[in-house]
Write a protein that holds these residues in place. Structure first.
Motif, short mmCIF file in Angstrom:
data_model
loop_
_atom_site.label_atom_id
_atom_site.label_comp_id
_atom_site.label_asym_id
_atom_site.label_seq_id
_atom_site.Cartn_x
_atom_site.Cartn_y
_atom_site.Cartn_z
N LEU A 309 50.82 39.06 50.63
CA LEU A 309 51.63 40.24 50.31
C LEU A 309 51.00 41.52 50.84
CD1 LEU A 309 52.75 39.41 46.66
CD2 LEU A 309 54.26 39.67 48.64
N MET A 310 49.68 41.63 50.71
CA MET A 310 49.01 42.84 51.19
C MET A 310 48.98 42.90 52.71
SD MET A 310 45.86 43.54 48.53
CE MET A 310 45.04 41.95 48.80
N ARG A 311 48.72 41.78 53.36
CA ARG A 311 48.71 41.76 54.82
C ARG A 311 50.09 42.07 55.40
NH1 ARG A 311 44.03 39.37 57.15
NH2 ARG A 311 42.67 38.38 55.60
N LEU A 312 51.12 41.64 54.68
CA LEU A 312 52.50 41.91 55.11
C LEU A 312 52.95 43.31 54.73
CD1 LEU A 312 54.10 38.49 54.10
CD2 LEU A 312 53.72 39.32 56.44
N LYS A 313 52.09 44.04 53.99
CA LYS A 313 52.40 45.40 53.53
C LYS A 313 53.69 45.42 52.71
CE LYS A 313 49.97 47.66 57.35
NZ LYS A 313 49.43 46.43 57.95
N ALA A 314 53.86 44.41 51.89
CA ALA A 314 55.05 44.34 51.04
C ALA A 314 55.02 45.46 50.01
CB ALA A 314 55.10 42.98 50.33
N PRO A 315 56.13 46.16 49.81
CA PRO A 315 56.16 47.27 48.84
C PRO A 315 55.78 46.83 47.43
CG PRO A 315 58.14 47.28 50.22
CD PRO A 315 57.42 45.99 50.51
N GLU A 316 56.04 45.56 47.12
CA GLU A 316 55.77 45.06 45.77
C GLU A 316 54.27 44.84 45.52
OE1 GLU A 316 59.69 43.49 47.35
OE2 GLU A 316 57.63 43.62 48.06
N ALA A 317 53.48 44.82 46.59
CA ALA A 317 52.08 44.41 46.47
C ALA A 317 51.27 45.32 45.55
CB ALA A 317 51.43 44.35 47.85
N ALA A 318 51.45 46.63 45.67
CA ALA A 318 50.62 47.57 44.91
C ALA A 318 50.76 47.37 43.41
CB ALA A 318 50.97 49.00 45.30
N GLN A 319 52.00 47.25 42.92
CA GLN A 319 52.22 47.09 41.49
C GLN A 319 51.75 45.72 41.00
OE1 GLN A 319 53.16 49.54 39.47
NE2 GLN A 319 52.88 48.17 37.71
N LEU A 320 52.06 44.68 41.78
CA LEU A 320 51.66 43.33 41.39
C LEU A 320 50.14 43.16 41.40
CD1 LEU A 320 54.35 41.24 43.29
CD2 LEU A 320 54.04 41.32 40.81
N LEU A 321 49.49 43.91 42.28
CA LEU A 321 48.04 43.76 42.41
C LEU A 321 47.33 44.10 41.10
CD1 LEU A 321 46.00 42.95 44.60
CD2 LEU A 321 45.64 45.38 45.06
N ARG A 322 47.94 44.90 40.28
CA ARG A 322 47.33 45.22 38.98
C ARG A 322 47.21 43.96 38.12
NH1 ARG A 322 46.88 50.60 38.40
NH2 ARG A 322 48.10 51.91 39.81
N LEU A 323 48.18 43.06 38.24
CA LEU A 323 48.10 41.79 37.51
C LEU A 323 46.94 40.95 38.03
CD1 LEU A 323 51.91 40.79 37.49
CD2 LEU A 323 50.60 41.84 35.63
N HIS A 324 46.80 40.93 39.36
CA HIS A 324 45.73 40.17 39.99
C HIS A 324 44.36 40.74 39.61
CE1 HIS A 324 44.00 37.42 42.79
NE2 HIS A 324 43.68 38.31 43.70
N TYR A 325 44.28 42.06 39.59
CA TYR A 325 43.03 42.73 39.22
C TYR A 325 42.65 42.41 37.78
CZ TYR A 325 39.72 46.52 38.30
OH TYR A 325 38.61 47.25 37.94
N LYS A 326 43.63 42.43 36.90
CA LYS A 326 43.36 42.12 35.49
C LYS A 326 42.91 40.67 35.32
CE LYS A 326 45.52 42.24 30.89
NZ LYS A 326 46.76 42.53 30.13
N ALA A 327 43.49 39.76 36.13
CA ALA A 327 43.19 38.34 35.99
C ALA A 327 41.86 37.96 36.61
CB ALA A 327 44.32 37.51 36.63
N VAL A 328 41.55 38.50 37.81
CA VAL A 328 40.35 38.03 38.50
C VAL A 328 39.39 39.16 38.91
CG1 VAL A 328 41.63 36.06 39.42
CG2 VAL A 328 41.39 38.11 40.82
N GLY A 329 39.90 40.39 39.00
CA GLY A 329 39.07 41.48 39.50
C GLY A 329 38.20 42.12 38.44
N LYS A 330 38.80 42.49 37.34
CA LYS A 330 38.07 43.20 36.29
C LYS A 330 36.91 42.36 35.74
CE LYS A 330 39.29 46.69 32.92
NZ LYS A 330 40.40 47.31 32.16
N PRO A 331 37.10 41.04 35.54
CA PRO A 331 35.96 40.24 35.06
C PRO A 331 34.86 40.06 36.11
CG PRO A 331 38.07 39.15 34.62
CD PRO A 331 38.34 40.26 35.59
N HIS A 332 35.19 40.28 37.39
CA HIS A 332 34.22 40.06 38.47
C HIS A 332 34.37 41.19 39.49
CE1 HIS A 332 33.66 36.05 36.78
NE2 HIS A 332 34.97 35.91 36.80
#
Length: 491
Positions: A309-332
């Motif tokens: 999604l990020m490589r494709l520069k999808a408009p949805e990526a920025a908002q969805l990335l917060r979910l990814h950050y909460k799941a895998v980013g914030k703990p690491h």
């Protein structure tokens, strides 16, 4: 990965023990020999749960059994519990091959390879036959001691000494694959498929090595054998799709995966990402984005979905990335930042900016990464934000000014036509010279050559004639050209 012998009782014992665990049946009796067989079968199947439970039961009822004890020591190594493994190795236990190997393994990090070689050769000389577990641990031990070449040179001798040849060949393949010795690994796996042609695991391992070696046509042949054994095996289907994608046969890859996609959005599977890549290759990017967006929303820990999604520069990526950050980013957070830097170094500035931004907003991004963030924001076209941040620093937090945000902000103001704001910013910067510069210009050495003060003078002069202003003549950002080619969209 299964390397069990055909038609032996080990698998039946393993299944019976696993069933007893599932049903909570503590009354079913397994003697020490049963538990040893169950542990070895669990090792073959990479089932840590059953292995651990069987060893715990063995320790409870057969505490003096040396064969169970030595296997407990190797489990400690597998679980990276070094102290436990070393304590076991120091026990005055028997002189079976496994105990000797455990003692060598306990010293692998500090033991001289030549000394390890001599001990292993003595062990081989005095042992008539190594059972499955012993040959597996011998190969792993030698590999850990830096004796991979010795293993290859002594393959013929080890063949004569092992009780079950597939155990030796499969473990040698693992050692070879770890060292990217694909030619040797493939040869071993080809022999394994000849010995046990109905073992899907061996065909899948062979296909994986062939794909890794870019021998995709050969991989497809191996995969066809695997699918003939089990037509619904997802690992085989994923490997087939991967090989087809690498061959550029996108339509076939799409057709291979499409029937399975429904119902997979929350599963741990690579198939959704492979299907999306096939769609991209078939010029169906909007459909791929739709699939990836659903996947990202339902499976926030799926790195592949967010990567695409990020490589494709999808408009949805920025908002969805917060979910990814909460799941895998914030703990690491450190791993998250490393991934952001990887994107930056690949020229994927849009993705880098999105990832850096999340820990930055939480004030936990280390300062040494600010330069990459500002640079990535500018190069990915976030001009309004760069201009806004520069003004905020100028008027509210001058101690945090750096060349990176100054240049990114000034050029951004020029890019969006805010020439008056750029001139006002230059005057403010000149009043607070000299800056306490903490960083070098991150993306180009041009600033070092031109000089920050000289750059401001040049920009200020050009801004006096906005009708003749040429932004590209003053833009000192010279990043590598980001590639939007499909081949750079990694799995």
């Amino acid at each position: 990965m299964s390397i069990e012998k055909q038609s032996n009782e080990r698998l039946e014992l393993y299944e019976s023990f696993r069933k007893a665990l599932k049903e909570g049946n503590e009354d079913e009796f397994f003697d020490a020999d049963d538990l040893i067989a169950i542990v070895d079968q669990a090792v073959d199947l990479s089932d840590d749960y059953v292995q651990l439970e069987a060893l715990m039961r063995g320790y409870r009822y057969f505490a003096d059994n040396e064969d169970l004890a030595v296997r407990r020591g190797f489990l400690f190594y597998d679980l990276d519990i070094k102290e436990g493994a070393e304590d076991m190795a120091r026990r005055p236990a028997g002189d079976s091959p496994l105990w000797t190997l455990l003692r060598i393994r306990a010293k692998a990090e500090t033991l001289d390879p030549e000394r390890a070689r001599k001990v292993l050769e003595k062990l081989i000389a005095r042992t008539d036959k190594f059972d499955d577990e012993a040959i597996i641990q011998l190969v792993d031990c030698a590999s850990a001691c830096g004796l991979y070449d010795w293993l290859k040179n002594n393959e013929k001798l080890l063949r004569k000494k092992c009780d079950y040849l597939p155990a030796l060949l499969y473990e040698l393949h693992i050692a070879a694959a770890t060292r990217s010795d694909s030619k040797y690994a493939i040869a071993l796996l080809e022999e394994l498929t000849e010995i046990e042609p109905f073992s899907i695991d061996f065909w899948l391992a062979l296909a994986q090595e062939l794909v890794s070696a870019s021998r995709n046509d050969d991989a497809l042949t191996a995969i066809d054998y695997a699918i003939a054994i089990d037509a619904e095996n997802q690992s085989a289907i994923a490997l087939k799709a991967t090989a087809l994608l690498q061959l550029g046969r996108f339509a076939e890859a799409e057709e291979t995966v499409k029937p399975l996609i429904d119902g997979l959005m929350t599963d741990d599977t690579p198939l959704v990402g492979l299907y999306a890549r096939a769609l991209i290759g078939n010029d169906s990017t909007p459909k791929a984005v739709e699939i990836l967006t659903e996947r990202a929303a339902q499976k926030p820990d799926d790195e592949t979905a967010f990567d695409l999604l990020m490589r494709l520069k999808a408009p949805e990526a920025a908002q969805l990335l917060r979910l990814h950050y909460k799941a895998v980013g914030k703990p690491h957070v450190e791993e998250w930042i490393n991934r952001a830097n990887d994107y930056y170094n690949q020229g994927e500035y849009h993705a880098a900016a999105l990832m850096f931004r999340l820990p930055y907003d939480e004030h936990i991004l280390p300062r040494e990464h600010y330069a990459a963030l500002y640079s990535a924001l500018y190069v990915s076209g976030n001009y309004a934000l760069c201009a806004e941040w520069l003004e905020d620093y100028l008027y509210n937090n001058q101690s945090q000014l750096s060349p990176d945000i100054c240049i990114a902000g000034l050029l951004s103001m020029a890019r969006i036509g805010n020439f008056e704001g750029a001139m006002a910013a230059i005057r403010n910067l000149e009043r607070i010279f000299p800056l306490k510069i903490r960083t070098q210009w991150h993306i180009s050495s041009a600033l070092i050559s031109v000089g920050f003060s000289t750059f401001l003078n040049m920009l200020g002069t050009m801004l006096k004639r906005p009708d003749m202003f040429e932004i590209d003549a003053i833009d000192i950002f010279t990043p590598p050209t980001p590639s939007d080619r499909y081949e750079n969209i990694e799995e």
